[in-house]
Design a protein around this motif. Structure first.
Motif, PDB file in Angstrom:
ATOM      1  N   VAL A 111       4.486  -1.290 -12.720  1.00 42.49           N
ATOM      2  CA  VAL A 111       4.332  -0.322 -12.034  1.00 42.49           C
ATOM      3  C   VAL A 111       5.779  -0.252 -11.214  1.00 42.49           C
ATOM      4  O   VAL A 111       6.136   1.352 -11.163  1.00 42.49           O
ATOM      5  N   ALA A 112       6.574  -1.271 -10.813  1.00 47.06           N
ATOM      6  CA  ALA A 112       7.544  -0.831 -10.059  1.00 47.06           C
ATOM      7  C   ALA A 112       8.814  -0.386 -10.883  1.00 47.06           C
ATOM      8  O   ALA A 112       9.633   0.030 -10.325  1.00 47.06           O
ATOM      9  N   LEU A 113       8.733  -0.395 -12.233  1.00 45.39           N
ATOM     10  CA  LEU A 113       9.689  -0.202 -12.900  1.00 45.39           C
ATOM     11  C   LEU A 113       9.441   1.388 -13.063  1.00 45.39           C
ATOM     12  O   LEU A 113      10.776   1.966 -13.592  1.00 45.39           O
ATOM     13  N   THR A 114       8.569   1.989 -13.044  1.00 46.23           N
ATOM     14  CA  THR A 114       8.379   3.583 -13.262  1.00 46.23           C
ATOM     15  C   THR A 114       9.385   4.554 -12.399  1.00 46.23           C
ATOM     16  O   THR A 114       9.767   5.635 -12.689  1.00 46.23           O
ATOM     17  N   GLY A 115       9.334   3.959 -11.069  1.00 47.33           N
ATOM     18  CA  GLY A 115       9.898   5.097 -10.093  1.00 47.33           C
ATOM     19  C   GLY A 115       8.953   5.868  -9.591  1.00 47.33           C
ATOM     20  O   GLY A 115       9.608   6.704  -8.555  1.00 47.33           O
ATOM     21  N   ASN A 116       7.934   6.560 -10.178  1.00 49.24           N
ATOM     22  CA  ASN A 116       7.001   7.474  -9.634  1.00 49.24           C
ATOM     23  C   ASN A 116       5.689   6.609  -9.233  1.00 49.24           C
ATOM     24  O   ASN A 116       4.625   7.420  -8.778  1.00 49.24           O
ATOM     25  N   SER A 117       5.469   5.441  -9.283  1.00 50.60           N
ATOM     26  CA  SER A 117       4.226   4.772  -9.030  1.00 50.60           C
ATOM     27  C   SER A 117       4.421   3.448  -8.381  1.00 50.60           C
ATOM     28  O   SER A 117       5.226   2.927  -8.204  1.00 50.60           O
ATOM     29  N   CYS A 118       3.169   3.052  -7.422  1.00 50.72           N
ATOM     30  CA  CYS A 118       3.162   1.830  -6.688  1.00 50.72           C
ATOM     31  C   CYS A 118       1.687   1.491  -6.770  1.00 50.72           C
ATOM     32  O   CYS A 118       0.908   2.110  -7.095  1.00 50.72           O
ATOM     33  N   MET A 119       1.555   0.241  -6.377  1.00 47.85           N
ATOM     34  CA  MET A 119       0.053  -0.405  -6.296  1.00 47.85           C
ATOM     35  C   MET A 119      -0.072  -0.273  -4.581  1.00 47.85           C
ATOM     36  O   MET A 119       0.758  -0.874  -3.728  1.00 47.85           O
ATOM     37  N   GLN A 120      -1.195   0.225  -4.315  1.00 44.32           N
ATOM     38  CA  GLN A 120      -1.809   0.163  -3.096  1.00 44.32           C
ATOM     39  C   GLN A 120      -2.883  -0.953  -2.755  1.00 44.32           C
ATOM     40  O   GLN A 120      -2.957  -1.288  -1.743  1.00 44.32           O
ATOM     41  N   ALA A 121      -3.686  -1.215  -3.757  1.00 41.44           N
ATOM     42  CA  ALA A 121      -4.882  -2.161  -3.499  1.00 41.44           C
ATOM     43  C   ALA A 121      -5.053  -2.931  -4.939  1.00 41.44           C
ATOM     44  O   ALA A 121      -4.877  -2.293  -5.950  1.00 41.44           O
ATOM     45  N   PRO A 166     -11.048 -13.538  -4.627  1.00 42.80           N
ATOM     46  CA  PRO A 166      -9.999 -12.994  -3.496  1.00 42.80           C
ATOM     47  C   PRO A 166      -8.723 -13.863  -3.221  1.00 42.80           C
ATOM     48  O   PRO A 166      -7.600 -13.159  -2.855  1.00 42.80           O
ATOM     49  N   ASP A 167      -8.688 -15.297  -3.587  1.00 41.15           N
ATOM     50  CA  ASP A 167      -7.812 -16.085  -3.511  1.00 41.15           C
ATOM     51  C   ASP A 167      -6.638 -15.566  -4.408  1.00 41.15           C
ATOM     52  O   ASP A 167      -5.336 -15.492  -4.162  1.00 41.15           O
ATOM     53  N   THR A 168      -7.063 -15.435  -5.575  1.00 39.78           N
ATOM     54  CA  THR A 168      -6.092 -15.130  -6.506  1.00 39.78           C
ATOM     55  C   THR A 168      -5.420 -13.504  -6.375  1.00 39.78           C
ATOM     56  O   THR A 168      -4.307 -13.517  -6.501  1.00 39.78           O
ATOM     57  N   ALA A 169      -6.219 -12.752  -5.903  1.00 42.45           N
ATOM     58  CA  ALA A 169      -6.101 -11.587  -5.646  1.00 42.45           C
ATOM     59  C   ALA A 169      -5.003 -11.410  -4.370  1.00 42.45           C
ATOM     60  O   ALA A 169      -3.825 -10.507  -4.341  1.00 42.45           O
ATOM     61  N   ARG A 170      -5.103 -12.339  -3.661  1.00 40.47           N
ATOM     62  CA  ARG A 170      -4.122 -12.362  -2.483  1.00 40.47           C
ATOM     63  C   ARG A 170      -2.866 -12.754  -2.685  1.00 40.47           C
ATOM     64  O   ARG A 170      -1.820 -12.301  -2.210  1.00 40.47           O
ATOM     65  N   LYS A 171      -2.815 -13.774  -3.765  1.00 37.76           N
ATOM     66  CA  LYS A 171      -1.588 -14.311  -4.232  1.00 37.76           C
ATOM     67  C   LYS A 171      -0.703 -13.223  -4.891  1.00 37.76           C
ATOM     68  O   LYS A 171       0.326 -13.194  -4.795  1.00 37.76           O
ATOM     69  N   LEU A 172      -1.601 -12.462  -5.674  1.00 40.53           N
ATOM     70  CA  LEU A 172      -0.958 -11.441  -6.444  1.00 40.53           C
ATOM     71  C   LEU A 172      -0.510 -10.170  -5.512  1.00 40.53           C
ATOM     72  O   LEU A 172       0.448  -9.638  -5.822  1.00 40.53           O
ATOM     73  N   ALA A 173      -1.315  -9.832  -4.663  1.00 37.43           N
ATOM     74  CA  ALA A 173      -0.930  -8.845  -3.741  1.00 37.43           C
ATOM     75  C   ALA A 173       0.515  -9.399  -2.934  1.00 37.43           C
ATOM     76  O   ALA A 173       1.355  -8.505  -2.782  1.00 37.43           O
ATOM     77  N   GLU A 174       0.450 -10.572  -2.637  1.00 41.66           N
ATOM     78  CA  GLU A 174       1.844 -10.933  -1.914  1.00 41.66           C
ATOM     79  C   GLU A 174       2.903 -10.993  -2.742  1.00 41.66           C
ATOM     80  O   GLU A 174       4.019 -10.527  -2.237  1.00 41.66           O
ATOM     81  N   PHE A 175       2.778 -11.306  -3.816  1.00 41.19           N
ATOM     82  CA  PHE A 175       3.745 -11.471  -4.885  1.00 41.19           C
ATOM     83  C   PHE A 175       4.489 -10.156  -5.083  1.00 41.19           C
ATOM     84  O   PHE A 175       5.611 -10.019  -5.293  1.00 41.19           O
ATOM     85  N   HIS A 176       3.424  -9.250  -5.445  1.00 37.74           N
ATOM     86  CA  HIS A 176       3.876  -7.852  -5.868  1.00 37.74           C
ATOM     87  C   HIS A 176       4.106  -6.870  -4.743  1.00 37.74           C
ATOM     88  O   HIS A 176       4.564  -5.484  -4.784  1.00 37.74           O
ATOM     89  N   GLY A 177       3.680  -7.356  -3.362  1.00 37.93           N
ATOM     90  CA  GLY A 177       4.113  -6.364  -2.150  1.00 37.93           C
ATOM     91  C   GLY A 177       2.768  -5.398  -2.006  1.00 37.93           C
ATOM     92  O   GLY A 177       3.204  -4.179  -1.885  1.00 37.93           O
ATOM     93  N   VAL A 178       1.638  -5.571  -2.592  1.00 43.93           N
ATOM     94  CA  VAL A 178       0.675  -4.887  -2.710  1.00 43.93           C
ATOM     95  C   VAL A 178      -0.190  -4.864  -1.045  1.00 43.93           C
ATOM     96  O   VAL A 178      -0.695  -5.965  -0.819  1.00 43.93           O
ATOM     97  N   PRO A 179      -0.236  -3.909  -0.496  1.00 42.09           N
ATOM     98  CA  PRO A 179      -1.078  -3.740   0.889  1.00 42.09           C
ATOM     99  C   PRO A 179      -2.394  -4.159   1.122  1.00 42.09           C
ATOM    100  O   PRO A 179      -2.516  -4.920   2.196  1.00 42.09           O
TER     101      PRO A 179
END
Length: 356
Positions: free
Chosen positions: A21-31, A37-50
């Motif tokens: 996602v971050a490579l595109t320049g026109n897209s981002c992850m919001q959620a 939940p534990d896996t998702a929170r670690k992924l969110a922290e790693f990728h900067g997902v709010p």
């Protein structure tokens, strides 16, 4: 900037979508929407997902103004439900292949997109990839003459426990990787198949294949007396190739399908041979960037729900042919989609990923 919610935080999201996602320049992850939940929170922290949302909060997220689109990477049996809910909420949807598990589900997804005005895109990442574009343009140019025969393989060893080995999710090699071979054949011939035959294999001693076939060999007939064959498997060595035989020569794409492969094309005509090695690109960044451009510009994506439905019709006919041993004839349909240069997107891949 198009804001995505990633629905399903499994391997394909972790390995391919989230890093791209971050490579595109026109897209981002919001959620990230996940039941882990534990896996998702670690992924969110790693990728900067709010945000991290569980499945019970999916509809509230859709009702908010915090996202513009969703990427659905759930088991096949869940595609229709999560897609239709998003489309009805006015959110654009990119859904993994196959589009759904039945024609009725597929048609309902298309209807929801039409009624809401939100775009539905089937995630055919190769439609935005340079090697695939080069293959299609070479065939269209007439360099190998009229294409008369297509052959393809896509197989590898799947791991025990993978949800793609479950019949209840319409698992198996055909809907998961055979769809790549089928989709490529349709675009090479720029036509829809009119008849199919198929045979499958299922080793009785292999616990991976208690519910699904290990592999399938398929023959398709296209208008103009053109033929295609492909073999797909979850129990073979890695193989990913396309061969197009024309009236004047032949084209070979090998590797042809995997998102971590750098595609290579060989063309043989009149005793001469030339090979093109394409740069490694991020397939997922290409399709995300393309879809976000479509959303921003208000232009429907080429690989829309109808494109997914076209493959669904043939995939289900192939399943029937393998089950019955009979040739299954398909109602002739016009070929409506096409891969064209303005869809091409090239982004250098990243090594920034977190995979559990």
């Amino acid at each position: 900037m198009i804001r995505y919610a990633v629905v399903g935080a499994g391997w394909i999201s972790q390995e391919a979508f989230m890093p791209a996602v971050a490579l595109t320049g026109n897209s981002c992850m919001q959620a990230i929407v996940s039941g882990s939940p534990d896996t998702a929170r670690k992924l969110a922290e790693f990728h900067g997902v709010p945000e991290v949302v569980d499945y019970t909060g999916y509809d509230a997220l859709l009702a908010s103004d915090r996202i513009d689109a969703v990427y659905i990477a759930l088991p096949n049996s869940m595609h229709a439900d999560y897609t239709i809910r998003a489309l009805k909420a006015g959110k654009h949807v990119m859904v993994e292949k196959p589009l759904a598990t039945t024609l009725q589900e597929s048609e309902a997804m298309i209807a929801a997109s039409r009624e809401s005005g939100a775009f539905l895109m089937t995630a055919y990442r190769l439609h935005n990839e340079p090697g695939t574009h080069a293959m299609i343009e070479t065939v269209r140019s007439g360099r190998i003459g009229d294409p008369v025969y297509f052959a393809s393989t896509f197989g590898f060893q799947s791991q025990l426990g993978n949800h793609r080995l479950k019949a209840g999710h319409w698992g198996g090699a055909l809907p998961d990787v055979g769809v790549y071979c089928l989709n490529a054949a349709r675009h090479v011939f720029a036509a829809e198949p009119i008849a199919v035959q198929a045979m499958s294999n299922r080793p009785a001693s292999d616990p991976r294949f208690m519910e699904i076939d290990a592999g399938m060999a398929v023959t398709l007939k296209f208008p103009g007396e053109r033929l295609a064959q492909f073999f797909c498997s979850f129990g073979s060595g890695t193989s990913e190739s396309i061969r197009v035989v024309g009236s004047l020569g032949e084209l070979i794409l090998d590797p042809a399908f995997k998102f971590d492969s750098a595609l290579r094309m060989t063309v043989r005509v009149g005793g001469s041979e030339g090979t093109t090695q394409f740069d490694q690109v991020d397939h997922f960044a290409g399709q995300i960037g393309y879809f976000s451009d479509c959303i921003v510009n208000g232009v429907p994506p080429e690989a829309d729900g109808e494109e997914g439905l076209a493959d669904m019709r043939t995939l289900l006919a192939i399943d029937e042919a393998a089950r019955t041993g009979e040739t299954v004839h398909l109602t002739p349909m016009p070929f409506r989609a096409g891969i064209f240069p303005d869809m091409l997107r090239s982004f250098a891949p990243t090594k920034l990923r977190l995979v559990f």
